[in-house]
Design a protein around this motif. Structure first.
Motif, PDB file in Angstrom:
ATOM      1  N   LEU A   1      47.596  33.848  40.214  1.00  0.00           N
ATOM      2  CA  LEU A   1      47.528  34.640  41.435  1.00  0.00           C
ATOM      3  C   LEU A   1      48.905  34.910  42.033  1.00  0.00           C
ATOM      4  O   LEU A   1      49.891  34.251  41.713  1.00  0.00           O
ATOM      5  CB  LEU A   1      46.662  33.917  42.478  1.00  0.00           C
ATOM      6  N   SER A  37      39.944  31.676  47.521  1.00  0.00           N
ATOM      7  CA  SER A  37      39.791  31.807  46.076  1.00  0.00           C
ATOM      8  C   SER A  37      38.624  30.963  45.568  1.00  0.00           C
ATOM      9  O   SER A  37      37.859  31.395  44.702  1.00  0.00           O
ATOM     10  CB  SER A  37      41.090  31.404  45.372  1.00  0.00           C
ATOM     11  N   GLU A  54      43.621  38.490  42.358  1.00  0.00           N
ATOM     12  CA  GLU A  54      42.779  37.582  41.568  1.00  0.00           C
ATOM     13  C   GLU A  54      41.880  38.349  40.600  1.00  0.00           C
ATOM     14  O   GLU A  54      41.300  39.388  40.931  1.00  0.00           O
ATOM     15  CB  GLU A  54      41.908  36.732  42.495  1.00  0.00           C
TER      16      GLU A  54
END
Length: 616
Positions: A250, A199, A235
């Protein structure tokens, strides 16, 4: 002309061949977006079919059915623009595309220009890359629809697409041509697999892209354990002028999530978002969602786990407990159980433990070599999370097998001569009865092997490798050990106190042997360092030695012993890795030959390469 747009990004939890469910998620997202006056709604890559459709993409009928689904979506798009991903077959090849619909009219179809071919991705097997700047048409119900490298306009704002891998190709990426064509907005519909730490990497890419390409950059990913192995985190990111200005929550348990953003092209002072990244937290969120989706999509009634009291099986028990806790917190008890097709009545004021007793059944299967400490560890953990707990001895089964072999061979089995066989028969004797329990309960049997054991084959085939799904086969043992400490303190699982006080052991030799995993192998931290260089970075044994000799606090001679042991065990045990139950991809690399690292079952075993170590 207006320079404002209400933009929505919709992440959806799809399943290959679930045409009705996939369409429902898309339809619900569109209806919600319309109810909130959204102008433009973007879905992820291959949202209509799901990314994990594998060789279904190669069939003639599958892309055709995806197109038929698109035709059902078009009438829903009155007074809204949507972009949705699907495969398109044209001229006998298949393209990975995004269709743009505006006010019930199919305006054009953008094709992906770069295929992901590393790690878990095999896109070149299914899709043909589109050539930059090329545009053709495709007949859709008698209408010629533009197909290719397209841009669009809405409310005076020009926008285009980079589809997932397109954005990761440096100077070759389509975004530079979009910049030259003066687009204001770039959308990146993706099917980007989860990995711990990824991420943060995506955030950096999105922020860099918004500045470098001089466009506000919108990223949206698929959600959930779509088809068994890869997990998508759902995401959603937005960046402008190099700053992150939106990020969603998320790894949701919902079927879909909508993120809505009021975009004003003239506004330059959007507040910057500060994000937080913790690999321990990411692991528990991803693995618990993956278990939830695997359970409901396999139409199973629960999980069965051989709970040894050790680190691996205990970590899996905690992941199931977190699945229940997080699912209830997000969905509510009734909706959580309905999604799992389980009964929704008869629970106490604290339903999580009641649900755990229904969902997770555990068993401690002791032998004469099992210690009281591991039994107490297993029992206390099961009680603390509310799992059903059974306890039985398998000594009679082990004795029966051993006596039959002794009679056939005409001699007694001894630890001096038959160490490996005597260890393995204990692990294998546990398998039939725990499988029987799983069958009776229509449950998934959870396999307890971790990645470090997969590296060196420190697992008994048809013993502790038996199972339907292997939740932690994608992470190393060193990570599991520290994660359990974190879970005890940060997640409040006091039942891990006994587990965290024990030294990992297979407990297959007599107790006075004081068997430990690291004595059998090497320190788990050393396995990890060798593994990262050998498997992730694909280095040779001599390169690994030269890299680690000054980094690890061990002698050069011992380091050589460990490197030789790792490579010899790795080469010898590829057949085991081929047979390990399906596993979740959770880290930046894995040893699963079906999704990340392929290696020959038969080989020369690095003998020449390992001999080089002796000359240094």
């Amino acid at each position: 002309m207006s320079s404002k747009l209400k933009i929505a990004l919709a992440t959806v939890n799809q399943t290959p061949l679930d045409w009705k469910g996939n369409l429902q998620n898309i339809t619900n997202s569109i209806e919600e977006a319309k109810s909130r006056s959204v102008d433009l709604l973007c879905f992820p890559e291959l949202a209509i079919t799901g990314y994990g459709s594998e060789d279904l993409f190669l069939s003639y009928w599958y892309p055709q059915k995806a197109l038929a689904q698109l035709k059902q979506i078009i009438p829903l798009c009155e007074n809204i623009t949507i972009a949705v991903g699907l495969p398109i077959r044209s001229n006998e090849v298949v393209y990975n595309c995004v269709a743009v619909i505006e006010n019930r009219e199919l305006k054009g179809i953008v094709a992906k220009q770069f295929m992901a071919i590393d790690g878990v991705h095999y896109e070149f097997r299914w899709f043909t890359p589109w050539k930059a700047n090329e545009i053709t048409t495709i007949d859709v119900d008698g209408v010629d629809i533009p197909l290719g490298d397209l841009i669009f306009e809405k409310n005076g704002l020009r926008y285009g697409f980079e589809i997932c891998e397109d954005a990761w190709r440096g100077d070759l990426r389509p975004g530079y041509r979009l910049r030259d064509r003066k687009v204001d907005l770039i959308f990146n519909p993706s099917a980007s697999h989860f990995a711990m730490g990824k991420s943060k990497t995506r955030e950096e890419l999105v922020c860099y892209s918004s500045k470098e390409l001089k466009a506000t950059y919108f990223y949206v990913n698929l959600l959930g354990n779509e088809s068994g192995k890869m997990i998508f985190d759902g995401e959603t990111l937005i960046a402008k002028s190099g700053q992150l200005i939106y990020k969603n929550r998320l790894l949701s348990f919902e079927n879909y999530q909508i993120s809505i953003f009021d975009y004003n092209h003239q506004k330059s002072n959007y507040p910057e978002i500060k994000s937080y990244h913790n690999k321990n937290q990411e692991f528990v969120q991803a693995a618990s969602l993956a278990l939830f989706d695997y359970l409901r999509k396999s139409r199973s009634s629960g999980f069965v786990l051989s709970l040894s009291g050790g680190a691996d099986s205990s970590s899996i028990a905690i992941l199931v407990a977190e699945m229940v806790k997080r699912g209830i917190a997000e969905l509510g008890t009734e909706a959580f159980l309905e999604k799992l097709n389980l009964k929704t009545e008869g629970f106490s004021d604290d339903p999580s433990k009641d649900i755990m007793s229904q969902i997770l059944t555990t068993a401690y299967q002791g032998t004469e070599n099992s210690s009281n400490e591991t039994f107490q560890s297993a029992r206390s953990l099961a009680e603390s999370i509310g799992a059903t707990f059974y306890n039985w001895e398998i000594g009679t089964e082990v004795k029966s097998y051993s006596e039959k072999i002794e009679k056939a061979l005409g001699r007694k089995l001894t630890w001096e001569k038959d160490d490996l066989a005597l260890q393995n028969i204990q692990a294998r004797s546990r398998s039939p009865i725990i499988w029987m329990l799983a069958n009776i309960k229509n449950a998934l049997l959870l396999t307890t092997s971790n990645r470090s054991e997969g590296d060196v084959g420190y697992a008994t085939m048809d013993g502790d490798t038996s199972g339907s799904i292997s939740p932690i086969a994608g992470v190393d043992k060193a990570f599991i050990l520290q994660w359990l400490q974190w879970a005890e303190s940060e997640l409040g699982h006091a039942g891990l106190r006994f587990v965290n006080s024990l030294q990992p052991s297979a407990e297959l030799r007599p107790l006075d042997n004081h068997q430990t995993d690291e004595d059998d192998l090497m320190p788990y931290g050393t396995i990890l360092e060798i593994e990262k260089l050998a498997i992730k970075d694909k280095r040779s044994p001599i390169d690994i030695y030269l890299n680690l000799k000054d980094e690890l606090d061990i002698s050069d001679d011992l380091l050589k012993v460990y490197i030789k042991k790792f490579f010899r065990l790795w080469a010898r045990n590829q057949w085991k890795r081929e047979r390990i139950a399906p596993s979740f991809h959770l880290d930046e690399f894995s040893v699963d030959p079906r999704t990340w690292y392929r290696f020959p079952i038969l080989s020369g075993g690095f003998e020449e390469e390992l001999a080089e170590l002796d000359s240094h």
